[in-house]
Design a protein around this motif. Structure first.
Motif, short mmCIF file in Angstrom:
data_model
loop_
_atom_site.label_atom_id
_atom_site.label_comp_id
_atom_site.label_asym_id
_atom_site.label_seq_id
_atom_site.Cartn_x
_atom_site.Cartn_y
_atom_site.Cartn_z
N ILE A 130 -43.43 59.25 -20.77
CA ILE A 130 -42.35 58.33 -20.76
C ILE A 130 -42.60 57.04 -21.18
CG2 ILE A 130 -41.07 59.85 -18.99
CD1 ILE A 130 -41.97 57.94 -16.80
N GLY A 131 -41.77 56.20 -21.37
CA GLY A 131 -41.70 54.88 -21.77
C GLY A 131 -40.99 53.89 -20.86
N GLY A 132 -40.92 52.85 -21.52
CA GLY A 132 -39.96 51.58 -20.66
C GLY A 132 -40.52 50.22 -21.10
N ALA A 133 -39.77 49.45 -20.75
CA ALA A 133 -40.33 47.99 -20.77
C ALA A 133 -39.79 47.23 -19.28
CB ALA A 133 -39.72 47.27 -21.98
N HIS A 134 -40.49 46.42 -18.79
CA HIS A 134 -40.39 45.41 -17.78
C HIS A 134 -41.31 44.48 -17.68
CE1 HIS A 134 -38.62 44.70 -13.81
NE2 HIS A 134 -37.87 45.80 -13.70
N SER A 135 -40.75 43.26 -17.08
CA SER A 135 -41.94 42.32 -16.92
C SER A 135 -42.46 42.52 -15.93
CB SER A 135 -40.91 40.87 -16.74
OG SER A 135 -40.03 40.98 -15.58
N ALA A 136 -43.99 42.07 -16.04
CA ALA A 136 -44.90 42.43 -15.02
C ALA A 136 -44.67 41.73 -13.55
CB ALA A 136 -46.23 41.95 -15.58
N GLU A 137 -44.30 40.59 -13.56
CA GLU A 137 -43.98 39.72 -12.38
C GLU A 137 -42.69 40.20 -11.41
OE1 GLU A 137 -41.77 36.89 -15.46
OE2 GLU A 137 -43.52 38.50 -15.34
N THR A 138 -41.74 41.07 -12.07
CA THR A 138 -40.74 41.58 -11.50
C THR A 138 -40.61 43.14 -11.26
OG1 THR A 138 -39.16 41.64 -13.40
CG2 THR A 138 -39.41 39.72 -11.98
N MET A 139 -41.74 43.65 -11.89
CA MET A 139 -41.80 45.13 -11.97
C MET A 139 -41.97 45.61 -10.55
SD MET A 139 -44.23 47.98 -13.79
CE MET A 139 -44.19 46.84 -15.46
N LEU A 176 -42.65 48.42 -7.88
CA LEU A 176 -43.79 49.36 -7.51
C LEU A 176 -43.43 50.81 -7.97
CD1 LEU A 176 -46.50 50.02 -6.87
CD2 LEU A 176 -46.14 50.28 -4.43
N GLU A 177 -42.13 51.24 -7.57
CA GLU A 177 -41.52 52.33 -7.93
C GLU A 177 -41.69 52.89 -9.34
OE1 GLU A 177 -37.86 50.30 -6.50
OE2 GLU A 177 -40.14 50.32 -6.18
N ILE A 178 -41.20 51.88 -10.29
CA ILE A 178 -41.24 51.83 -11.73
C ILE A 178 -42.63 52.15 -12.20
CG2 ILE A 178 -40.84 50.79 -13.97
CD1 ILE A 178 -38.50 49.56 -12.68
N TRP A 179 -43.79 51.44 -11.59
CA TRP A 179 -45.12 51.48 -12.12
C TRP A 179 -45.63 53.03 -11.87
CZ3 TRP A 179 -49.04 48.37 -14.42
CH2 TRP A 179 -50.54 48.79 -14.16
N GLU A 180 -45.40 53.55 -10.37
CA GLU A 180 -45.99 54.49 -10.06
C GLU A 180 -45.17 55.53 -10.77
OE1 GLU A 180 -45.14 54.16 -5.74
OE2 GLU A 180 -47.02 53.52 -5.44
#
Length: 254
Positions: A96-105, A107-111
């Protein structure tokens, strides 16, 4: 060119319902393999992939499940061995992909992304190796991305980029761990490819930038990943393991 033929081989392709996974699954069948198509839902084109393989005169099955489920993967391998024969080729393409700024991401999106792109690839390799290693024969191809080697300008994808880098190094590690036991592990890293995700009207301007920044001046077609996959699956690559085969129209050169 018999070196590139896959007659008598039995392949599993995850994420086979669309895009690169669908193209590779059909391409392996065109080269002579029987193919199990694995995906999370039949709605994404999994049955279409199976039907197109069957139309080529090859055996095919469609199996739904999650690459994060050890039970689903083990059951899929068991079904393959029962209905198609001994598994010899695996292409782990689901991701899967996606885009999100690191400082506001969150944890559930990362995981969630890491669960599919990293843990899912590892669990797939593990399930496949458990039947390949005792026979001393098999080849595993993990699909990563050029994003595992570079950082794409203008895209906020720390989670995606690092997950693909993990797939590349995981594959090298597995290749070395299993190299003396008859199992080869390699990676295909596509560049920007005209998958359904990149055909959406809302990303049309971004696609133009991808085309501009690719030395060959265009995006890849999903079918252009078939040749690299057939090469790595076949006897033509019998002395190849642990490589990251970048297929990107020259993008990483700039």
């Amino acid at each position: 060119m018999d070196l590139f033929r896959l007659d008598g081989e039995v392949a599993l392709v995850t994420g086979a319902g669309s895009g690169i996974g669908q193209a590779i699954a059909i391409g392996l069948a065109e080269a002579g393999a029987d193919v199990a198509c694995f995906g999370h839902s039949t709605k994404g084109g999994l049955e279409e992939t199976k039907d197109r393989i069957s139309a080529l005169g090859r055996k095919a099955i469609a199996v739904t499940g999650s690459v994060n489920s050890e039970a689903d993967l083990a059951g899929t391998v068991e079904r393959i061995e029962k209905e198609l024969g001994a598994l010899t080729v695996a292409v782990n393409n689901a991701g899967i992909g996606g885009a999100h700024s690191a400082e506001t991401m969150p944890l559930e999106i990362w995981e969630k992304l890491y669960a599919v792109n990293v843990s899912g690839v590892f669990l797939s390799c593990q399930a496949e190796a458990r039947v390949m290693l005792p026979r001393g024969k098999g080849t595993v191809i993990n699909v990563a991305s050029i994003s595992g080697s570079i950082v794409n300008r203008g895209l906020l994808q720390t989670h995606y980029n690092s997950s693909k880098a993990a797939v590349i190094h995981m594959s090298r590690s597995l290749a070395m761990e299993w190299s003396d036991r008859g199992l080869r592990v390699n990676v295909i890293s596509p560049g920007y490819t005209l998958t359904p995700m990149n055909r959406r009207p809302e990303v049309a301007d971004q696609v133009k930038i991808f085309e501009r920044d690719t030395p060959m001046g265009r995006l890849a077609k999903p079918q252009e990943m078939v040749g690299p996959a057939v090469f790595l699956a076949s006897r033509a690559s019998s002395f190849v393991t642990g490589i990251d085969l970048i297929v990107d129209g020259g993008f990483v050169c700039w």
